[in-house]
Design an enzyme around this catalytic site. Structure first.
Site, PDB file in Angstrom:
ATOM      1  N   GLY A   1       0.843  -1.203   0.000  1.00 13.81           N
ATOM      2  CA  GLY A   1       0.000   0.000   0.000  1.00 13.81           C
ATOM      3  C   GLY A   1       0.874   1.246   0.000  1.00 13.81           C
ATOM      4  O   GLY A   1       2.038   1.208  -0.425  1.00 13.81           O
ATOM      5  N   PHE A   2       0.324   2.341   0.526  1.00 16.07           N
ATOM      6  CA  PHE A   2       1.033   3.626   0.462  1.00 16.07           C
ATOM      7  C   PHE A   2       2.415   3.567   1.112  1.00 16.07           C
ATOM      8  O   PHE A   2       3.411   3.976   0.518  1.00 16.07           O
ATOM      9  CB  PHE A   2       0.189   4.717   1.136  1.00 16.07           C
ATOM     10  CG  PHE A   2      -0.970   5.154   0.304  1.00 16.07           C
ATOM     11  CD1 PHE A   2      -0.820   6.145  -0.649  1.00 16.07           C
ATOM     12  CD2 PHE A   2      -2.219   4.568   0.460  1.00 16.07           C
ATOM     13  CE1 PHE A   2      -1.889   6.546  -1.436  1.00 16.07           C
ATOM     14  CE2 PHE A   2      -3.294   4.959  -0.317  1.00 16.07           C
ATOM     15  CZ  PHE A   2      -3.133   5.944  -1.264  1.00 16.07           C
TER      16      PHE A   2
ATOM     17  N   GLU B   1     -17.409  11.663   1.726  1.00 14.54           N
ATOM     18  CA  GLU B   1     -17.075  11.650   0.288  1.00 14.54           C
ATOM     19  C   GLU B   1     -18.089  10.805  -0.474  1.00 14.54           C
ATOM     20  O   GLU B   1     -18.591  11.204  -1.527  1.00 14.54           O
ATOM     21  CB  GLU B   1     -15.682  11.034   0.079  1.00 14.54           C
ATOM     22  CG  GLU B   1     -14.545  12.003   0.318  1.00 14.54           C
ATOM     23  CD  GLU B   1     -13.171  11.329   0.266  1.00 14.54           C
ATOM     24  OE1 GLU B   1     -12.200  11.984   0.646  1.00 14.54           O
ATOM     25  OE2 GLU B   1     -13.068  10.159  -0.146  1.00 14.54           O
TER      26      GLU B   1
ATOM     27  N   ASP C   1      -0.727   3.237   8.785  1.00 11.36           N
ATOM     28  CA  ASP C   1      -1.824   2.927   9.715  1.00 11.36           C
ATOM     29  C   ASP C   1      -1.406   1.911  10.785  1.00 11.36           C
ATOM     30  O   ASP C   1      -2.076   1.782  11.813  1.00 11.36           O
ATOM     31  CB  ASP C   1      -3.014   2.323   8.940  1.00 11.36           C
ATOM     32  CG  ASP C   1      -3.751   3.341   8.085  1.00 11.36           C
ATOM     33  OD1 ASP C   1      -3.265   4.480   7.975  1.00 11.36           O
ATOM     34  OD2 ASP C   1      -4.805   2.990   7.524  1.00 11.36           O
TER      35      ASP C   1
ATOM     36  N   ALA D   1      -3.160   8.476   4.141  1.00 13.19           N
ATOM     37  CA  ALA D   1      -2.206   8.041   3.121  1.00 13.19           C
ATOM     38  C   ALA D   1      -0.948   8.905   3.192  1.00 13.19           C
ATOM     39  O   ALA D   1       0.169   8.414   3.030  1.00 13.19           O
ATOM     40  CB  ALA D   1      -2.858   8.162   1.750  1.00 13.19           C
ATOM     41  N   GLN D   2      -1.159  10.188   3.460  1.00 12.65           N
ATOM     42  CA  GLN D   2      -0.020  11.123   3.495  1.00 12.65           C
ATOM     43  C   GLN D   2       0.983  10.725   4.569  1.00 12.65           C
ATOM     44  O   GLN D   2       2.186  10.793   4.348  1.00 12.65           O
ATOM     45  CB  GLN D   2      -0.511  12.521   3.842  1.00 12.65           C
ATOM     46  CG  GLN D   2      -1.779  12.876   3.157  1.00 12.65           C
ATOM     47  CD  GLN D   2      -1.545  14.009   2.209  1.00 12.65           C
ATOM     48  OE1 GLN D   2      -0.486  14.109   1.619  1.00 12.65           O
ATOM     49  NE2 GLN D   2      -2.512  14.860   2.079  1.00 12.65           N
TER      50      GLN D   2
HETATM   51  C1  LIG Z   1     -12.390   4.887   1.349  1.00 13.64           C
HETATM   52  C2  LIG Z   1     -11.114   5.477   1.877  1.00 13.64           C
HETATM   53  C3  LIG Z   1     -10.741   6.742   1.482  1.00 13.64           C
HETATM   54  C4  LIG Z   1      -9.547   7.312   1.962  1.00 13.64           C
HETATM   55  N1  LIG Z   1      -9.214   8.573   1.547  1.00 13.64           N
HETATM   56  C5  LIG Z   1      -8.065   9.118   1.967  1.00 13.64           C
HETATM   57  C6  LIG Z   1      -7.668  10.410   1.497  1.00 13.64           C
HETATM   58  O1  LIG Z   1      -8.370  11.048   0.713  1.00 13.64           O
HETATM   59  N2  LIG Z   1      -6.488  10.915   1.942  1.00 13.64           N
HETATM   60  C7  LIG Z   1      -5.684  10.248   2.825  1.00 13.64           C
HETATM   61  O2  LIG Z   1      -4.616  10.765   3.189  1.00 13.64           O
HETATM   62  N3  LIG Z   1      -6.035   9.014   3.289  1.00 13.64           N
HETATM   63  C8  LIG Z   1      -7.199   8.431   2.886  1.00 13.64           C
HETATM   64  N4  LIG Z   1      -7.556   7.192   3.338  1.00 13.64           N
HETATM   65  C9  LIG Z   1      -6.705   6.513   4.330  1.00 13.64           C
HETATM   66  C10 LIG Z   1      -5.561   5.763   3.627  1.00 13.64           C
HETATM   67  O3  LIG Z   1      -6.069   4.857   2.668  1.00 13.64           O
HETATM   68  C11 LIG Z   1      -4.735   4.965   4.635  1.00 13.64           C
HETATM   69  O4  LIG Z   1      -4.351   5.794   5.703  1.00 13.64           O
HETATM   70  C12 LIG Z   1      -3.505   4.410   3.943  1.00 13.64           C
HETATM   71  O5  LIG Z   1      -3.893   3.474   2.951  1.00 13.64           O
HETATM   72  C13 LIG Z   1      -2.545   3.749   4.931  1.00 13.64           C
HETATM   73  O6  LIG Z   1      -1.427   3.288   4.222  1.00 13.64           O
HETATM   74  P1  LIG Z   1      -0.692   1.957   4.694  1.00 13.64           P
HETATM   75  O7  LIG Z   1       0.506   1.780   3.826  1.00 13.64           O
HETATM   76  O8  LIG Z   1      -0.510   1.961   6.162  1.00 13.64           O
HETATM   77  O9  LIG Z   1      -1.751   0.796   4.403  1.00 13.64           O
HETATM   78  P2  LIG Z   1      -2.456   0.409   3.040  1.00 13.64           P
HETATM   79  O10 LIG Z   1      -2.316   1.451   2.023  1.00 13.64           O
HETATM   80  O11 LIG Z   1      -3.826  -0.048   3.405  1.00 13.64           O
HETATM   81  O12 LIG Z   1      -1.618  -0.851   2.570  1.00 13.64           O
HETATM   82  C14 LIG Z   1      -1.683  -2.091   3.214  1.00 13.64           C
HETATM   83  C15 LIG Z   1      -1.210  -3.134   2.211  1.00 13.64           C
HETATM   84  O13 LIG Z   1      -1.021  -4.378   2.866  1.00 13.64           O
HETATM   85  C16 LIG Z   1      -1.636  -5.412   2.119  1.00 13.64           C
HETATM   86  N5  LIG Z   1      -1.982  -6.453   3.083  1.00 13.64           N
HETATM   87  C17 LIG Z   1      -2.929  -6.381   4.051  1.00 13.64           C
HETATM   88  N6  LIG Z   1      -2.908  -7.520   4.789  1.00 13.64           N
HETATM   89  C18 LIG Z   1      -1.927  -8.308   4.267  1.00 13.64           C
HETATM   90  C19 LIG Z   1      -1.391  -9.574   4.619  1.00 13.64           C
HETATM   91  N7  LIG Z   1      -1.873 -10.273   5.653  1.00 13.64           N
HETATM   92  N8  LIG Z   1      -0.368 -10.063   3.896  1.00 13.64           N
HETATM   93  C20 LIG Z   1       0.142  -9.364   2.855  1.00 13.64           C
HETATM   94  N9  LIG Z   1      -0.302  -8.142   2.488  1.00 13.64           N
HETATM   95  C21 LIG Z   1      -1.330  -7.633   3.181  1.00 13.64           C
HETATM   96  C22 LIG Z   1      -2.839  -4.722   1.474  1.00 13.64           C
HETATM   97  O14 LIG Z   1      -3.318  -5.419   0.350  1.00 13.64           O
HETATM   98  C23 LIG Z   1      -2.201  -3.396   1.092  1.00 13.64           C
HETATM   99  O15 LIG Z   1      -1.507  -3.518  -0.111  1.00 13.64           O
HETATM  100  C24 LIG Z   1      -8.735   6.588   2.861  1.00 13.64           C
HETATM  101  C25 LIG Z   1      -9.100   5.310   3.257  1.00 13.64           C
HETATM  102  C26 LIG Z   1     -10.275   4.736   2.757  1.00 13.64           C
HETATM  103  C27 LIG Z   1     -10.665   3.356   3.186  1.00 13.64           C
END
Ligand SMILES: Cc1cc2nc3c(=O)[nH]c(=O)nc-3n(C[C@H](O)[C@H](O)[C@H](O)COP(=O)(O)OP(=O)(O)OC[C@H]3O[C@@H](n4cnc5c(N)ncnc54)[C@H](O)[C@@H]3O)c2cc1C
Length: 412
Positions: free
Chosen positions: A14-15, A172, A300, A310-311
């Site tokens: 993810g991000f 949204e 997260d 995401a930021q």
């Molecule tokens: C509908 C929605 C709208 C949003 N809009 C915004 C916005 O406009 N601006 C903003 O800043 N934030 C927004 N967010 C929040 C943002 O998406 C999260 O804060 C962000 O994705 C966190 O990034 P991350 O890398 O921690 O996790 P994620 O981006 O969720 O990445 C997690 C990754 O781990 C993978 N994964 C999960 N479990 C496993 C496992 N067991 N084994 C292997 N891989 C796995 C997933 O497939 C994914 O690729 C939004 C969230 C949602 C749900």
């Protein structure tokens, strides 16, 4: 002969995970072997999920990891991490594979939390992934593809959309789903006036983590768009007929739950991590998991002040790439400084609210700002031409039911 390269394993595409992997790979260090493990072949651009659920192309939300890492030396493995131990420096995948590392980056993100509200998990739609957004979209089309020889009460329930949760993803979606529902109704020759959208929010205001001025503007905007807002209303249960609050019952075929997230449950199955109440991993001043020297936590997953956007995940991913590079060169790591980032929330077509520290601004300019932020993000992970294509596709409509497809063709 065994490789002398240090193995950096990043889990989660993810991000945070993608940013960490890209920034490390861009350093082209011959001493590092980077492996990215994710449960999906693609990266999901969650900020555009509401667009996907309401008729837009999936190209913006669903970006293949191989396109992101095409010209980088990053090994991509598709597996679901199911447990492990940071004491023994090993993770285990559902495939049965075992992954050893010199440095580990935990970036599994968060998942929907239903707070044990009875019936919600079974009956509500959610909006946390591309699969869930597409499921909701399919359901919306199905609502219009059945004969309406039912009671007046059932017809009302058929076209009543209830969104639970007044956070960014709830507002949204609310801003867009009414427009979309009316559009589908017209295509199916059903009165658009039958479409109702309600937001249920348990707190006294929408977007409670943002300044009050943001909540006011969003409240006015949604009211102008015809969305009903019920504040101080928590859901007590749900069944196939609808949703139940303390004093009201709402019969509706469409309940979308956007009200809660918690960190990935997988962290509870990895020995040696300390978690907070929301399942997030406790970290020290350089976002290493408490008590470890080789495990970093981003986005997260980490118990940091501004986690949940995401930021922040992107910021953390960049920081961790620099930190690992420093460790490889036996330099000290600079301290992690949690940073509050600006936020732009789009509500319906051509309008968004911008908030940063005490500043709140809104209008069409900020809708374009949000478009620019999206483009800037795609440019940061994809080659120029591909980034523009993905961004442009975000505005392209992509219907899946023959009636709506026909209506779209005759309108264009
Ligand atoms: C509908 C929605 C709208 C949003 N809009 C915004 C916005 O406009 N601006 C903003 O800043 N934030 C927004 N967010 C929040 C943002 O998406 C999260 O804060 C962000 O994705 C966190 O990034 P991350 O890398 O921690 O996790 P994620 O981006 O969720 O990445 C997690 C990754 O781990 C993978 N994964 C999960 N479990 C496993 C496992 N067991 N084994 C292997 N891989 C796995 C997933 O497939 C994914 O690729 C939004 C969230 C949602 C749900």
């Amino acid at each position: 002969m065994q490789s002398q390269r240090k193995r950096v394993v990043i889990v989660g595409g993810g991000f945070g995970g993608v940013r960490a992997a890209l920034d490390l790979a861009r350093q082209k260090s011959p001493d590092v072997q980077i492996t990215l493990i994710s449960d999906k072949h693609h990266f999901e651009y969650t900020p555009a999920l509401y667009k996907l659920a309401t008729g837009h192309s999936p190209m913006e939300t669903c970006i293949p990891l191989r396109e992101v890492f095409d010209s980088y030396d990053v090994e991509i493995l598709i597996d679901t991490i199911a447990g492990g131990s940071v004491v023994d420096k090993i993770l285990v995948g559902e495939s049965g594979s075992r992954y050893q590392y010199d440095y580990l980056v935990l970036a599994l993100g968060s998942e929907t939390s239903y707070f044990n509200v009875p019936g919600i998990q079974e009956h509500a739609y959610s909006m946390k992934s591309v699969a869930e957004a597409l499921k909701l979209k399919r359901h919306l089309h199905e609502l219009f593809n059945v004969p309406l020889d039912m009671s007046k009460r059932d017809i009302i329930a058929q076209f009543q959309f209830v969104i639970v949760g007044g956070g960014p993803s709830g507002v949204e979606l609310a801003g867009e789903i009414r427009r979309y529902g009316r559009k589908l109704a017209k295509a199916h020759r059903i009165s658009p006036n039958l479409i109702t959208v309600d937001i249920l929010q348990s707190a006294p205001r929408l977007l409670p983590t943002m300044p009050e001025s943001v909540s006011h503007r969003v409240m006015h905007r949604l009211t102008d768009l015809g969305v009903n807002i019920l504040l101080n209303h928590a859901v007590s249960s749900e069944d196939a007929k609808g949703v139940y609050l303390k004093d009201i019952e709402l019969n509706a075929k469409t309940i979308v739950w956007t009200a809660g997230v918690r960190a990935s449950h997988v962290y509870g199955t990895i020995a040696g991590l300390t978690l907070d109440k929301g399942g997030r991993i406790l970290v020290d001043e350089d976002i290493r998991a408490k008590g470890t020297t080789d495990v970093f936590v981003v986005g997260d997953s980490a118990a940091t002040p501004f986690a949940g956007t995401a930021q922040t995940a992107i910021y953390d991913g960049g920081y961790v790439a620099r930190a690992i590079a420093s460790l490889m060169q036996e330099k000290t790591i600079s301290e992690y400084k949690a940073r509050k980032t600006p936020y732009v929330v789009p509500i319906g077509p051509g309008w968004a609210v911008f908030t940063y520290k005490n500043i709140t601004l809104s209008g069409w300019v900020f809708w374009w700002l949000r478009e620019f932020i999206d483009l800037r993000f795609f440019l940061s992970i994809l080659p120029l031409r591909k980034a523009f294509t993905v961004w442009r596709e975000g505005g392209v409509l992509c219907e899946s039911c023959p009636t709506c497809d026909e209506a779209q063709k005759s309108a264009s």
